[in-house]
Write a protein that holds these residues in place. Structure first.
Motif, short mmCIF file in Angstrom:
data_model
loop_
_atom_site.label_atom_id
_atom_site.label_comp_id
_atom_site.label_asym_id
_atom_site.label_seq_id
_atom_site.Cartn_x
_atom_site.Cartn_y
_atom_site.Cartn_z
N THR A 135 0.68 -1.07 -0.15
CA THR A 135 -0.05 0.09 0.08
C THR A 135 0.76 1.33 0.07
O THR A 135 0.97 2.05 0.91
N PRO A 136 1.74 1.49 -0.97
CA PRO A 136 2.76 2.54 -1.09
C PRO A 136 1.88 3.81 -0.98
O PRO A 136 2.64 4.92 -0.35
N SER A 137 0.78 4.13 -1.54
CA SER A 137 0.18 5.39 -1.94
C SER A 137 -0.21 6.10 -0.30
O SER A 137 -0.17 7.31 -0.08
N ALA A 138 -0.31 5.13 0.67
CA ALA A 138 -0.91 5.40 1.97
C ALA A 138 0.37 6.18 2.66
O ALA A 138 0.17 6.92 3.78
N ALA A 139 1.81 5.64 2.42
CA ALA A 139 2.77 6.13 3.00
C ALA A 139 3.56 7.23 2.18
O ALA A 139 4.45 7.78 2.46
N ARG B 220 7.15 10.34 12.09
CA ARG B 220 7.02 10.11 10.73
C ARG B 220 5.67 9.86 10.21
O ARG B 220 5.21 9.02 9.75
N ARG B 221 4.55 10.82 10.68
CA ARG B 221 3.24 10.57 10.15
C ARG B 221 3.25 10.31 8.72
O ARG B 221 2.19 9.76 8.28
N ASP B 222 3.92 11.10 7.82
CA ASP B 222 3.77 10.92 6.34
C ASP B 222 4.14 9.51 5.93
O ASP B 222 3.62 8.81 4.85
N LEU B 223 5.04 8.61 6.58
CA LEU B 223 5.16 7.25 6.45
C LEU B 223 4.20 6.27 7.06
O LEU B 223 4.22 5.13 6.73
N THR B 224 3.96 6.66 8.22
CA THR B 224 3.31 5.62 9.13
C THR B 224 1.76 5.89 9.45
O THR B 224 1.05 5.06 10.11
N ALA C 2 0.11 8.22 15.09
CA ALA C 2 -0.82 7.46 16.18
C ALA C 2 -1.90 6.78 15.46
O ALA C 2 -2.40 5.96 15.79
N THR C 3 -2.36 7.43 14.52
CA THR C 3 -3.86 7.10 13.76
C THR C 3 -3.55 5.71 13.01
O THR C 3 -4.26 5.01 12.90
N GLY C 4 -2.29 5.82 12.33
CA GLY C 4 -1.98 4.56 11.28
C GLY C 4 -2.66 4.52 10.20
O GLY C 4 -3.07 5.57 9.77
N TYR C 5 -2.44 3.43 9.61
CA TYR C 5 -3.54 3.55 8.19
C TYR C 5 -3.91 1.95 7.97
O TYR C 5 -3.37 1.01 8.31
N TYR C 6 -4.77 1.95 6.90
CA TYR C 6 -5.28 0.57 6.64
C TYR C 6 -4.45 0.02 5.40
O TYR C 6 -3.92 0.97 4.48
N ASN D 128 -0.27 0.52 12.99
CA ASN D 128 0.15 1.62 13.44
C ASN D 128 1.50 1.53 14.34
O ASN D 128 1.50 0.47 14.92
N PRO D 129 2.36 2.68 14.70
CA PRO D 129 3.50 2.47 15.34
C PRO D 129 3.11 1.99 16.88
O PRO D 129 3.90 1.21 17.49
#
Length: 340
Positions: A87-91, A149-153, A156-160, A251-252
């Motif tokens: 899922t590269p676009s999410a990061a 690094r919110r742009d990568l990970t 705290a919200t994380g991503y699907y 998420n981290p």
């Protein structure tokens, strides 16, 4: 001859009857997605992840004698690197690097191994408690960096994660991930067994028992420490990649949490550190305790679990493996000898 009887000095893992029981257990696990509920399948998948974590941590700590408190870092990085590739676009990465899940997962594991390979020569300058503290600090730093690094990970919200492997309505994504995790678990156990039973395993045991004496006999301590560290990190990263793509969310704070390290340590303590089958027994017991105590004692489950772990350390330092060896194997051999 009794089921668990063995020759003196022989490992239970080498007994063909015990190996046969292992094969039957694997065959039963193959049927799990078709015979149980999704929630129970997910619970058993978590148990398989625990086996991978326990076996990999035991290779480094139980055999090479290097107590690492940073196992969660490699678990988490395996999850994140594989998620970045599926899922590269999410990061924020270009979509051109997107890879199939079956390719991304081993790459995530290799990334964890590469991190261990790079930092190993530096962190192994520390010994004993200092090494343990150093690995804990390393894991904490990686978690903080990934949170920042919110742009990568996603912070705290994380991503699907976008990696659904469901096959129509018959086989869900969770079922496919269960089979992949089962294959990876068997591979982890087999590869680790071959390592500890071979010359490399002997080298690890030598530096575990007495590093200075082993060094004087021509054994290179750093070589065997690095070998154990890299292989252990690879399998931890593989477990993280599989678990992250099973949940389809990372998420981290959860993926890199120190609790994964603590779980690995507890599993090995319960099963028996420095024994091959110990982490497998420990994973089963830990899964039962972690879920069964909640239903029995409710909010006191963590406290009761902690007390049980302390009791194991004090009264059963060799874990379940030691209990089986002492009371089921040795007593069986003595009884059969008395009858003869």
């Amino acid at each position: 001859m009794a089921l668990l009887e063995k020759a003196p000095g022989e490992s239970l893992a080498t007994d063909r009857r015990v190996q046969g029981l292992g094969v039957l257990a694997v065959l039963w696990l193959v049927t799990v997605p078709f015979t149980t509920t999704d929630s129970l399948t997910g619970l058993i998948l978590t148990g398989l992840v625990f086996v991978m974590l326990g076996v990999s941590w035991n290779l480094l700590a139980g055999y090479a004698g290097q107590i690492s408190l940073g196992h969660a870092a490699f678990f988490g990085m395996g999850a994140f690197v594989s998620a970045w590739l599926t899922t590269p676009s999410a990061a924020g990465f270009p979509g051109s690097i997107e890879l199939p899940l079956l390719v991304a997962i081993p790459i995530g594991a290799l990334a964890s191994a590469l991190i261990a390979l790079v930092i190993g020569p530096v962190i192994f300058r520390l010994t004993g408690h200092y090494f343990a503290i150093g690995t804990l600090a390393l894991a904490a730093v990686i978690e903080l960096v990934m949170l920042d690094r919110r742009d990568l990970t996603g912070g705290a919200t994380g991503y699907y994660v976008n990696a659904d492997l469901s096959i129509g309505e018959a086989i869900s994504h969770g079922d496919v991930m269960f089979f992949l995790t089962l294959v990876a678990t068997v591979a982890t156990v087999v590869v680790t067994y071959l390592i500890v039973r071979g010359p490399t395993g002997l080298g690890m045991k030598a530096i575990h028992d007495d590093e200075d004496a082993a060094s004087s006999l021509g054994v290179n301590p750093l070589k065997y420490k690095m070998y154990a560290f890299v292989v252990s990190s690879f399998f931890a990263g593989l477990a993280g990649a599989l678990y992250g793509h099973y949940t389809l969310y990372i998420n981290p704070q959860s993926t890199l949490a120190v609790t994964w390290t603590i779980d690995s340590l507890v599993i090995v303590i319960l099963g028996g550190m420095g024994t091959f089958a110990g982490p497998i027994f420990g994973s089963a017991l830990f899964l039962l305790l972690d879920n069964g105590l909640s239903a029995i004692v409710g909010g006191f489950s963590s406290a009761v679990e902690g007390i049980l772990i302390i009791l194991f350390i004090i009264f059963l330092p060799t874990g379940l493996y030691g209990l089986i060896k002492e009371y089921l194997v040795e007593e069986t051999v003595e009884t059969d000898a008395a009858h003869d």
